[in-house]
Design an enzyme around this catalytic site. Sequence first.
Site, PDB file in Angstrom:
ATOM      1  CE  LYS A   1      -3.172  -3.664  15.306  1.00  0.00           C
ATOM      2  NZ  LYS A   1      -2.408  -4.488  14.303  1.00  0.00           N
TER       3      LYS A   1
ATOM      4  CB  ALA B   1      -0.229  -6.962   6.961  1.00  0.00           C
TER       5      ALA B   1
ATOM      6  NE  ARG C   1      -5.118  11.765  15.320  1.00  0.00           N
ATOM      7  CZ  ARG C   1      -3.994  11.072  15.530  1.00  0.00           C
ATOM      8  NH1 ARG C   1      -3.823  10.398  16.652  1.00  0.00           N
ATOM      9  NH2 ARG C   1      -3.042  11.050  14.620  1.00  0.00           N
TER      10      ARG C   1
ATOM     11  CB  THR D   1      -0.859   0.046   1.285  1.00  0.00           C
ATOM     12  OG1 THR D   1       0.028   0.258   2.403  1.00  0.00           O
ATOM     13  CG2 THR D   1      -1.650  -1.241   1.479  1.00  0.00           C
TER      14      THR D   1
ATOM     15  CE1 TYR E   1      -3.803   0.826  13.801  1.00  0.00           C
ATOM     16  CE2 TYR E   1      -3.558   2.210  15.756  1.00  0.00           C
ATOM     17  CZ  TYR E   1      -3.097   1.193  14.943  1.00  0.00           C
ATOM     18  OH  TYR E   1      -1.933   0.531  15.269  1.00  0.00           O
TER      19      TYR E   1
ATOM     20  CB  THR F   1      -1.608  -0.518  18.870  1.00  0.00           C
ATOM     21  OG1 THR F   1      -1.570   0.777  19.449  1.00  0.00           O
ATOM     22  CG2 THR F   1      -3.069  -0.818  18.540  1.00  0.00           C
ATOM     23  CG  ASP F   2      -0.008   2.211  23.342  1.00  0.00           C
ATOM     24  OD1 ASP F   2      -0.435   2.432  22.192  1.00  0.00           O
ATOM     25  OD2 ASP F   2       0.753   2.996  23.946  1.00  0.00           O
ATOM     26  CD  GLU F   3      -2.984   4.436  18.823  1.00  0.00           C
ATOM     27  OE1 GLU F   3      -4.066   4.843  18.365  1.00  0.00           O
ATOM     28  OE2 GLU F   3      -1.886   4.712  18.327  1.00  0.00           O
TER      29      GLU F   3
HETATM   30  P1  NAD Z   1       2.872   0.695   8.383  1.00  0.00           P
HETATM   31  O1  NAD Z   1       1.612   1.379   7.980  1.00  0.00           O
HETATM   32  O2  NAD Z   1       4.177   1.406   8.248  1.00  0.00           O
HETATM   33  O3  NAD Z   1       3.018  -0.662   7.562  1.00  0.00           O
HETATM   34  C1  NAD Z   1       1.948  -1.539   7.320  1.00  0.00           C
HETATM   35  C2  NAD Z   1       2.367  -2.506   6.233  1.00  0.00           C
HETATM   36  O4  NAD Z   1       1.276  -3.407   5.995  1.00  0.00           O
HETATM   37  C3  NAD Z   1       2.686  -1.825   4.889  1.00  0.00           C
HETATM   38  O5  NAD Z   1       3.883  -2.353   4.353  1.00  0.00           O
HETATM   39  C4  NAD Z   1       1.482  -2.178   4.012  1.00  0.00           C
HETATM   40  O6  NAD Z   1       1.796  -2.271   2.633  1.00  0.00           O
HETATM   41  C5  NAD Z   1       1.073  -3.528   4.596  1.00  0.00           C
HETATM   42  N1  NAD Z   1      -0.341  -3.843   4.352  1.00  0.00           N
HETATM   43  C6  NAD Z   1      -1.409  -3.036   4.579  1.00  0.00           C
HETATM   44  N2  NAD Z   1      -2.539  -3.660   4.202  1.00  0.00           N
HETATM   45  C7  NAD Z   1      -2.169  -4.892   3.754  1.00  0.00           C
HETATM   46  C8  NAD Z   1      -2.893  -6.000   3.250  1.00  0.00           C
HETATM   47  N3  NAD Z   1      -4.236  -5.959   3.122  1.00  0.00           N
HETATM   48  N4  NAD Z   1      -2.220  -7.112   2.900  1.00  0.00           N
HETATM   49  C9  NAD Z   1      -0.849  -7.168   3.017  1.00  0.00           C
HETATM   50  N5  NAD Z   1      -0.128  -6.134   3.473  1.00  0.00           N
HETATM   51  C10 NAD Z   1      -0.779  -5.011   3.841  1.00  0.00           C
HETATM   52  O7  NAD Z   1       2.608   0.212   9.877  1.00  0.00           O
HETATM   53  P2  NAD Z   1       3.620   0.057  11.092  1.00  0.00           P
HETATM   54  O8  NAD Z   1       3.685   1.344  11.816  1.00  0.00           O
HETATM   55  O9  NAD Z   1       4.857  -0.606  10.632  1.00  0.00           O
HETATM   56  O10 NAD Z   1       2.793  -0.948  12.007  1.00  0.00           O
HETATM   57  C11 NAD Z   1       2.927  -2.359  11.857  1.00  0.00           C
HETATM   58  C12 NAD Z   1       2.039  -3.054  12.869  1.00  0.00           C
HETATM   59  O11 NAD Z   1       2.407  -2.662  14.187  1.00  0.00           O
HETATM   60  C13 NAD Z   1       0.554  -2.715  12.715  1.00  0.00           C
HETATM   61  O12 NAD Z   1      -0.181  -3.893  12.949  1.00  0.00           O
HETATM   62  C14 NAD Z   1       0.310  -1.687  13.800  1.00  0.00           C
HETATM   63  O13 NAD Z   1      -1.030  -1.734  14.236  1.00  0.00           O
HETATM   64  C15 NAD Z   1       1.271  -2.133  14.866  1.00  0.00           C
HETATM   65  N6  NAD Z   1       1.773  -1.082  15.761  1.00  0.00           N
HETATM   66  C16 NAD Z   1       2.312   0.073  15.257  1.00  0.00           C
HETATM   67  C17 NAD Z   1       2.823   1.024  16.134  1.00  0.00           C
HETATM   68  C18 NAD Z   1       3.473   2.293  15.631  1.00  0.00           C
HETATM   69  O14 NAD Z   1       3.845   3.157  16.441  1.00  0.00           O
HETATM   70  N7  NAD Z   1       3.684   2.467  14.348  1.00  0.00           N
HETATM   71  C19 NAD Z   1       2.759   0.820  17.519  1.00  0.00           C
HETATM   72  C20 NAD Z   1       2.191  -0.371  17.999  1.00  0.00           C
HETATM   73  C21 NAD Z   1       1.714  -1.314  17.107  1.00  0.00           C
HETATM   74  P1  TYD Z   2       0.703   9.735  15.487  1.00  0.00           P
HETATM   75  O1  TYD Z   2       2.146   9.790  15.082  1.00  0.00           O
HETATM   76  O2  TYD Z   2      -0.347   9.851  14.427  1.00  0.00           O
HETATM   77  O3  TYD Z   2       0.515   8.409  16.342  1.00  0.00           O
HETATM   78  P2  TYD Z   2      -0.781   7.925  17.229  1.00  0.00           P
HETATM   79  O4  TYD Z   2      -1.974   8.695  16.838  1.00  0.00           O
HETATM   80  O5  TYD Z   2      -0.876   6.495  16.826  1.00  0.00           O
HETATM   81  O6  TYD Z   2      -0.378   8.119  18.654  1.00  0.00           O
HETATM   82  O7  TYD Z   2       0.445  10.892  16.524  1.00  0.00           O
HETATM   83  C1  TYD Z   2       1.191  11.015  17.714  1.00  0.00           C
HETATM   84  C2  TYD Z   2       0.643  12.186  18.505  1.00  0.00           C
HETATM   85  O8  TYD Z   2       0.910  13.382  17.743  1.00  0.00           O
HETATM   86  C3  TYD Z   2      -0.860  12.144  18.668  1.00  0.00           C
HETATM   87  O9  TYD Z   2      -1.189  12.686  19.941  1.00  0.00           O
HETATM   88  C4  TYD Z   2      -1.396  13.044  17.574  1.00  0.00           C
HETATM   89  C5  TYD Z   2      -0.298  14.080  17.433  1.00  0.00           C
HETATM   90  N1  TYD Z   2      -0.123  14.645  16.056  1.00  0.00           N
HETATM   91  C6  TYD Z   2      -0.089  16.042  15.890  1.00  0.00           C
HETATM   92  O10 TYD Z   2      -0.190  16.809  16.862  1.00  0.00           O
HETATM   93  N2  TYD Z   2       0.073  16.525  14.628  1.00  0.00           N
HETATM   94  C7  TYD Z   2       0.202  15.719  13.552  1.00  0.00           C
HETATM   95  O11 TYD Z   2       0.328  16.233  12.404  1.00  0.00           O
HETATM   96  C8  TYD Z   2       0.178  14.294  13.731  1.00  0.00           C
HETATM   97  C9  TYD Z   2       0.303  13.362  12.567  1.00  0.00           C
HETATM   98  C10 TYD Z   2       0.014  13.807  15.019  1.00  0.00           C
END
Ligand code: NAD
Ligand code: TYD
Length: 348
Positions: free
Chosen positions: A160, A83, A287, A37, A156, A131-133
């Site tokens: 999850k 994913a 937000r 994606t 979101y 996620t912790d969310e």
């Molecule tokens: P990201 O959005 O960077 O990556 C998601 C990946 O999944 C992408 O490579 C995308 O192409 C792939 N994908 C999406 N839909 C798909 C589908 N239908 N089939 C196959 N592949 C698909 O996300 P991320 O930040 O790397 O997060 C990865 C995981 O960790 C997620 O499950 C997210 O909920 C979890 N997570 C993320 C965070 C964070 O801070 N980013 C924290 C806690 C948990």
């Molecule tokens: P984000 O990186 O989107 O992660 P999450 O919503 O999963 O915690 O956002 C982190 C924090 O930053 C969240 O409180 C929302 C805030 N935020 C802004 O203030 N401005 C922005 O443009 C974005 C993307 C996030």
Amino acid sequence: MKSILITGGAGFIGSHVVRLFVTKYPEYKIVNLDKLTYAGNLQNLVDIEKMPNYSFIKGDILDKELILKLFNEYKFDGVIHLAAESHVDRSITNPLEFAETNILGTMVLLNTAKNFWQKNFSDKLFYHISTDEVYGSLGSEGIFTETTPYDPHSPYSASKASSDHFVRAYHDTYGLPIVISNCSNNYGANQFPEKLIPLSINNIKNSRTIPIYGKGENIRDWLFVEDHAAAIDTIFHGGKNGETYNIGGNNEWTNIELIRLLCKIMDEKLGRETGTSEKLITFVKDRAGHDLRYAIDSSKLQNELNWKPSLQFEEGLKKTVDWYLTNEIWLNNVVSGDYQNYYNKQYN
Ligand code: NAD
Ligand code: TYD
């Protein structure tokens, strides 16, 4: 010899997990399934793409036939499922896509693993990355533990939470061997610049405003992405069947304090006068349903499996800034095209 399916391995966290497993375990076969994606990027994995124990498959976790075909071909012993659609703001604009990928996609994987492994669950594991969310929002006091009741607020986090429930239901109903981890906010190399830290780095670099939602008082617990990947390795190999592990950095920051620190680091790195980047801070409309505070108690993982975060935040943030400033081609590629449309719609 183990054969492992990693989903979402071309994304931010997934690419660090794939790299760790491919390089640390040459005896494992690692298959990375990713739909590519907007968030998936094979540039994240160029350094390991030719390793003999690694294969990439472009495909959708919702594609039942493909998933079954891959199980038949590679006879997976384990699944590490990352994913997902991962950005809260996009989930507010497009919630159905989050339900499809995050809930139904997870169910397709669970169902295929259950059917394929049913005759012999021993030495098999379905590891779901969450996620912790899912735990909702804290006030100024308190901390999320593994027994905190689920209370998601965004599409979101609701998607999850739902996927976590299905993973546990497959364990309780069919005996599927599972573990789940719930991690706090990650930062580091390869994160798509829709999330707070890389978006701000990119904007500061280009002297564009830094949009802070509301008053910037929301609090997140930040963890360096390579520490998350190390925790996933630890849990995949040592976690107990059916258990949940919280992962966090013990590192809470209000958004405004975090951005001030980032501005200071960026001024230093870009050779700008101190205070230059801070002038770019702009408070924008909050937000919808914005969770006030997340904080994670990861003592179960630390005490039982001996994991702990390795980096101090300022050190990790400096490494992250260095990566984005060095990898200009990566950054310029991902912010071209669709990103501009997304940015203009999201921030007017
Ligand atoms: P990201 O959005 O960077 O990556 C998601 C990946 O999944 C992408 O490579 C995308 O192409 C792939 N994908 C999406 N839909 C798909 C589908 N239908 N089939 C196959 N592949 C698909 O996300 P991320 O930040 O790397 O997060 C990865 C995981 O960790 C997620 O499950 C997210 O909920 C979890 N997570 C993320 C965070 C964070 O801070 N980013 C924290 C806690 C948990
Ligand atoms: P984000 O990186 O989107 O992660 P999450 O919503 O999963 O915690 O956002 C982190 C924090 O930053 C969240 O409180 C929302 C805030 N935020 C802004 O203030 N401005 C922005 O443009 C974005 C993307 C996030």
